[in-house]
Design a protein around this motif. Structure first.
Motif, mmCIF file in Angstrom:
data_model
loop_
_atom_site.group_PDB
_atom_site.id
_atom_site.type_symbol
_atom_site.label_atom_id
_atom_site.label_comp_id
_atom_site.label_asym_id
_atom_site.label_seq_id
_atom_site.Cartn_x
_atom_site.Cartn_y
_atom_site.Cartn_z
ATOM 1 N N THR A 60 0.745 -1.304 0.048
ATOM 2 C CA THR A 60 -0.023 -0.115 -0.032
ATOM 3 C C THR A 60 0.732 1.290 0.049
ATOM 4 O O THR A 60 0.559 2.132 -0.757
ATOM 5 N N ALA A 61 2.005 1.038 0.964
ATOM 6 C CA ALA A 61 2.776 2.320 0.860
ATOM 7 C C ALA A 61 3.376 2.861 -0.588
ATOM 8 O O ALA A 61 3.221 3.670 -1.194
ATOM 9 N N SER A 62 3.807 1.404 -1.186
ATOM 10 C CA SER A 62 4.248 1.789 -2.630
ATOM 11 C C SER A 62 3.339 2.357 -3.565
ATOM 12 O O SER A 62 3.669 2.989 -4.586
ATOM 13 N N LYS A 63 2.251 1.768 -3.434
ATOM 14 C CA LYS A 63 1.367 2.102 -4.598
ATOM 15 C C LYS A 63 0.844 3.671 -4.417
ATOM 16 O O LYS A 63 0.412 4.316 -5.301
ATOM 17 N N PHE A 64 0.749 4.062 -3.094
ATOM 18 C CA PHE A 64 0.276 5.282 -2.815
ATOM 19 C C PHE A 64 1.477 6.387 -3.147
ATOM 20 O O PHE A 64 1.010 7.467 -3.971
ATOM 21 N N ALA A 65 2.750 5.974 -2.919
ATOM 22 C CA ALA A 65 3.823 6.551 -3.540
ATOM 23 C C ALA A 65 3.660 6.750 -5.009
ATOM 24 O O ALA A 65 4.094 7.711 -5.615
#
Length: 253
Positions: free
Chosen positions: A151-156
Motif C-alpha cells: 500500500t505504501a508503494s502504490k500510494f507513492a
C-alpha cells in the motif's frame, strides 16, 4: 493505421499477466515494443511470439534502467511510451513485516517506477512527446489489511505520477496512473508461495461479482499510451469492478 503506430514502448513486468496483455495489445496497435522482465525465459518466448524485442531488467537497479532504455533506442528508437507495470506483493501484519520485506517491495514497486520515469523523461522532453503509464492499484487509493509495504508503494506511485505530470505538462509528456482492483494474474499466487488461489470469495465482494482479467486492464493502458488520451495527465484511472465506489458497509444484491 494502429493507435500506437510510430511509438516505441517499453513495458516492465512484461513476461506475464498484465504486462504481457499490454504487450500484445501494443504490438497489435502498431507499436514497436520492448518487453522487460527478470523472467528471461518467459519474456524472450513472448517477445519472439510477438516479433518484439526482449531486454532483461531488474527495475530496482539504476544501471539496468540505463542499459534497457539505451537498448530500446538502438533497436527501435527513443522510448516514447513507458509502462511501469512491474510489481511485487507481500502479505504480513504490520508488526510482523520485516524491514527486508518492506524494502524489497519498495525497491521494486516504488523505486522501480521512479527510476523508470527519471530515465526516459530526458528523451521524451527532447522529442517533445511521451506518455508514461504508472500501474498503481486500488491499494493506492485506499488501504487493505496485511499490505503495509504494498500500500505504501502504490500510494507513492500515485503521488509521483502527479508530480511528474505537473512538471512535464508543458513538455508534451503526459503521466497517468492506473489503479486495478483484483485481477487474475500470477501476482497473488506468487506472493503466497506459489499455492493456487481461489478468487471466487473475493469476486463475491466485487460489485460486478467477478475479478478482472489482464486484457481488460490492457485496454485502459492502451488508451493512456495512445493519443486518444491527449488531454489526460496527472489523473487516476480505476478499473476495479466498482470496488472503490462504496465503502466497507456497502452491499448490493
Amino acid at each position: 493505421m494502429g493507435r500506437l503506430a510510430g511509438k516505441v514502448a517499453l513495458i516492465t513486468g512484461a513476461a506475464r499477466g498484465q504486462g504481457a496483455a499490454a504487450a500484445r495489445r501494443f504490438v497489435a496497435e502498431g507499436a514497436r515494443v520492448v518487453l522487460c522482465d527478470v523472467d528471461d525465459e518467459a519474456g524472450k518466448a513472448l517477445a519472439d511470439e510477438l516479433g518484439a524485442h526482449y531486454q532483461h531488467l531488474d527495475v530496482s537497479e539504476e544501471d539496468q534502467w540505463a542499459t534497457a532504455v539505451a537498448a530500446a533506442a538502438e533497436v527501435h528508437g527513443p522510448v516514447t511510451v513507458l509502462v511501469n507495470n512491474a510489481g511485487v506483493l507481500h502479505f504480513a501484519l504490520l508488526h510482523e513485516t520485516t524491514l527486508a520485506d518492506y524494502e524489497r517491495v519498495i525497491r521494486v514497486n516504488q523505486v522501480g517506477t521512479f527510476l523508470g520515469m527519471r530515465t526516459v523523461v530526458p528523451g521524451m522532453i527532447e522529442a517533445g512527446t511521451g506518455s508514461i503509464v504508472n500501474v498503481s492499484s486500488v491499494e493506492g487509493l485506499a488501504a487493505a489489511p496485511l499490505l503495509t509495504a504494498y500500500t505504501a508503494s502504490k500510494f507513492a506511485i500515485r503521488g509521483m505520477t502527479k508530480v511528474a505530470a505537473l512538471e512535464l505538462a508543458t513538455k508534451g509528456v503526459r503521466v497517468n496512473s492506473v489503479h486495478p482492483g483484483v485481477v487474475e494474474t500470477g501476482l497473488l499466487p506468487t506472493a503466497l508461495g506459489g499455492q493456487p488461489v481461489d478468487l471466487s470469495y473475493v469476486a463475491k465482494r466485487v460489485p460486478m461479482r467477478r475479478v478482472g482479467q489482464p486484457p481488460e486492464i490492457a485496454e485502459l493502458v492502451l488508451f493512456l499510451a495512445s493519443d486518444d488520451s491527449s488531454y489526460c495527465t496527472g489523473a487516476e484511472f480505476v478499473a476495479d469492478g466498482g470496488v472503490t465506489a462504496g465503502h466497507s458497509l456497502s452491499s448490493f444484491g
